[in-house]
Motif scaffolding. Structure first.
Motif, mmCIF file in Angstrom:
data_model
loop_
_atom_site.group_PDB
_atom_site.id
_atom_site.type_symbol
_atom_site.label_atom_id
_atom_site.label_comp_id
_atom_site.label_asym_id
_atom_site.label_seq_id
_atom_site.Cartn_x
_atom_site.Cartn_y
_atom_site.Cartn_z
ATOM 1 N N TYR A 196 0.840 -1.205 0.000
ATOM 2 C CA TYR A 196 0.000 0.000 0.000
ATOM 3 C C TYR A 196 0.877 1.259 0.000
ATOM 4 O O TYR A 196 0.553 2.242 -0.674
ATOM 5 N N ALA A 197 1.993 1.215 0.724
ATOM 6 C CA ALA A 197 2.912 2.364 0.716
ATOM 7 C C ALA A 197 3.474 2.558 -0.695
ATOM 8 O O ALA A 197 3.534 3.674 -1.216
ATOM 9 N N THR A 198 3.851 1.449 -1.322
ATOM 10 C CA THR A 198 4.424 1.515 -2.666
ATOM 11 C C THR A 198 3.418 2.097 -3.655
ATOM 12 O O THR A 198 3.759 2.957 -4.484
ATOM 13 N N ALA A 199 2.176 1.631 -3.578
ATOM 14 C CA ALA A 199 1.151 2.120 -4.506
ATOM 15 C C ALA A 199 0.983 3.630 -4.349
ATOM 16 O O ALA A 199 0.903 4.362 -5.343
ATOM 17 N N ASN A 253 -4.120 -1.417 6.768
ATOM 18 C CA ASN A 253 -2.782 -0.963 6.401
ATOM 19 C C ASN A 253 -2.780 0.032 5.249
ATOM 20 O O ASN A 253 -1.793 0.722 5.031
ATOM 21 N N LYS A 254 -3.890 0.090 4.528
ATOM 22 C CA LYS A 254 -3.931 1.016 3.395
ATOM 23 C C LYS A 254 -3.946 2.459 3.920
ATOM 24 O O LYS A 254 -3.141 3.289 3.509
ATOM 25 N N LYS A 255 -4.847 2.720 4.847
ATOM 26 C CA LYS A 255 -4.955 4.064 5.411
ATOM 27 C C LYS A 255 -3.648 4.423 6.138
ATOM 28 O O LYS A 255 -3.110 5.523 6.004
ATOM 29 N N ASP A 256 -3.143 3.436 6.867
ATOM 30 C CA ASP A 256 -1.934 3.625 7.658
ATOM 31 C C ASP A 256 -0.741 3.972 6.754
ATOM 32 O O ASP A 256 0.003 4.929 7.007
ATOM 33 N N ALA A 257 -0.596 3.218 5.669
ATOM 34 C CA ALA A 257 0.547 3.438 4.769
ATOM 35 C C ALA A 257 0.382 4.751 4.000
ATOM 36 O O ALA A 257 1.358 5.466 3.753
ATOM 37 N N THR A 258 -0.856 5.061 3.651
ATOM 38 C CA THR A 258 -1.094 6.301 2.897
ATOM 39 C C THR A 258 -0.745 7.505 3.763
ATOM 40 O O THR A 258 -0.156 8.477 3.281
ATOM 41 N N GLU A 259 -1.071 7.425 5.052
ATOM 42 C CA GLU A 259 -0.727 8.525 5.965
ATOM 43 C C GLU A 259 0.786 8.749 5.974
ATOM 44 O O GLU A 259 1.267 9.885 5.845
ATOM 45 N N THR A 260 1.540 7.678 6.076
ATOM 46 C CA THR A 260 3.008 7.793 6.085
ATOM 47 C C THR A 260 3.511 8.405 4.789
ATOM 48 O O THR A 260 4.348 9.322 4.788
ATOM 49 N N VAL A 261 2.984 7.907 3.675
ATOM 50 C CA VAL A 261 3.493 8.354 2.372
ATOM 51 C C VAL A 261 3.156 9.826 2.139
ATOM 52 O O VAL A 261 3.967 10.579 1.580
#
Ligand code: NAP
Length: 456
Positions: free
Chosen positions: A19-22, A375-383
């Motif tokens: 999800y972070a990569t996307a 993890n999608k929301k979580d990773a998007t927040e980081t990115v």
């Protein structure tokens, strides 16, 4: 220098990594290239090696990750272990940013006597074994015992209890390893006991997973109606949490009311009991538990031990009380929470200052909770923070960052990198092995087989 794309290493290829990569590759400002660094020759993390084999609909998340892997700017560097093949300092030098999405790689301990007796296993070991993780295939699970006890009331405990209760017919169409299917199908197990330290209204498992237990072909579900008499705090919890607690208790009441059908195994769900010791002479022979009473403590309900103890004879114990994050050498770690010390995904040093270029997402950021989609929301927040840092000049470009420099370093160390096309060869071979048997795949589960397949 700044007209080249931002180069980011994503360490770990589970849901948070993908999800972070996307989110990174979708960014046009700045443009981003991602190298996904993965210790195994195979991607998808717990989607491949944690999600239960009899839940193929959850494993279908990998279809989304395949689309991400096809995006421009993506490289998969499998069979590369961060910390061993490439250190954190090297990653920090060879990339503009590093995002750790390494999950929670070990299990929480109970801290009771007998925890390490033969036959006492972390649930995570059993999960990795039946899912074909190459590091866990030699574990000597002896399922030739009559009773197994699963400690914990989360979805992993349910997965383990359900897998133990499955019949050969139920396991045959899955991608569980043949070794696991054979061991479970021929096991001597007659009873599986799941122990919750708090009551049914506080159970961490979710209603669909609980309800599914009632559909097992080879096991009756047994619940003592007395365990479902709720204290006032638990009654209040049902009102507050209709989606989970209320549904769980309703399903448990249906189980308690049902007549056993005389199936060959029993799956017993017990509540308000905590393990105090695992007993046995060299190997597990029993577990001692204490009855708890529930005490309302502000907004939460705590389990407080009483004087009432009981010994349950059993030959196997699976400890399923949560996963735990492992420190990445060179990266700030919060030992109490077992996560990378961070603020919304930006890694923080001991003084609470952001360590430039270092980020995290997923379980190593927030702890081992939530479902795949969380993890999608979580990773998007980081990115989003990472991209903001890049745009505002808080992410200095590294002079040595390039794909060639990384490849040269790994080649110099003799690392046999498995790139995405190597994984696609593994994937195809596994699928071809499974197809004649109506199975999604038959996994390659040794390092040797995986690396040979990746070489084509
Ligand atoms: P979890 O949901 O946090 O459950 C841990 C369980 O262990 C809780 O019941 C907890 O009880 C209990 N526990 C903790 N310490 C204990 C102790 N010392 N003695 C006795 N019991 C203890 O963790 P998990 O089951 O490992 O799952 C991790 C995450 O993955 C969860 O978010 C889960 O939903 C998710 N997952 C989802 C699926 C699915 O969607 N099908 C499948 C597997 C996992 P207390 O509540 O009293 O602390």
């Amino acid at each position: 220098m700044t007209d080249r794309p931002l180069r980011v290493a994503v360490v770990g290829s589970g849901p948070a990594g993908f999800y972070a990569t996307a989110a990174l590759l979708a960014s046009g400002d700045p443009a981003v290239e991602v190298d996904m660094i993965e210790r195994l020759p195979t991607p998808w993390g717990l989607v491949r090696l944690g999600v239960a084999p009899d839940h193929p609909e959850l494993k279908a998340a990998s279809r989304i990750y395949e689309k991400t892997a096809a995006m421009r700017g993506f490289r998969f560097l499998g069979n590369v272990e961060a910390g061993r093949d490439i250190t954190h300092d090297e990653l920090a030098r060879l990339y503009d940013a590093v995002v750790y999405t390494v999950g929670a790689q070990t299990d929480k301990r109970l801290g009771i006597p007998g925890e390490d007796l033969t036959g006492s296993w972390a649930a995570t070991e059993f999960v990795a074994w039946y899912n074909g993780h190459p590091d866990y295939q030699d574990l000597p699970f002896d399922l030739g015992v009559e009773r197994a006890v699963v400690i914990g009331n989360g979805n992993v405990a349910i997965d383990v209890a359900r897998m133990l209760a499955r019949t050969r017919e139920e396991l045959a169409p899955t991608d569980a390893t043949d070794q696991a299917i054979e061991a479970i199908a021929t096991s001597g197990l007659r009873e599986i006991v799941m122990l919750g330290r708090r009551g049914p209204a506080q159970a961490a498992f979710t209603p669909p997973e609980l309800k599914e237990l009632g559909e097992l072909g080879g096991a009756d579900i047994v619940v003592d109606p007395a365990d479902l008499e709720l204290d006032p705090a638990s009654e209040a919890a049902l009102e507050a949490d209709r989606a989970r607690a209320r549904r769980n208790v309703d399903i448990l009441r249906e189980f308690a009311a049902a007549e056993p059908a005389g199936k060959s195994k029993r799956l017993l769900l017990r509540f308000c009991v905590s393990p105090v010791a695992i007993l046995g002479d060299g190997k597990v022979e029993a577990i001692e538990v204490v009855r708890n009473q529930l005490v309302s403590d502000g907004g939460s309900v705590r389990a407080v031990p009483t004087d009432e103890r009981e010994v349950i004879p059993c030959g196997l114990v699976f400890r399923s009380v949560g996963y735990k994050g492992v420190e990445v050498p060179g990266v700030p770690f919060d030992a109490e929470r077992a996560t990378i010390r961070n603020d919304c995904g930006r890694a923080l040093d001991a003084d609470g200052q952001h360590v430039p270029g270092v980020y995290c997402a997923g379980w190593i950021k927030r702890g081992p909770s939530g479902v795949i989609g969380t993890n999608k929301k979580d990773a998007t927040e980081t990115v989003e923070l990472l991209l903001e840092d890049a745009r505002t000049g808080r992410l200095p470009r590294q002079a040595q960052a390039s794909a060639e420099a990384v490849d040269a370093l790994l080649a110099e160390r003799g690392v046999e990198v498995v790139v995405y096309s190597g994984w696609e060869l593994i994937d195809r071979l596994e699928s071809e092995r499974g197809a004649p048997h109506g199975r999604p795949r038959i996994k390659l589960s040794s390092w040797d087989e995986l690396l040979r397949a990746a070489r084509g």
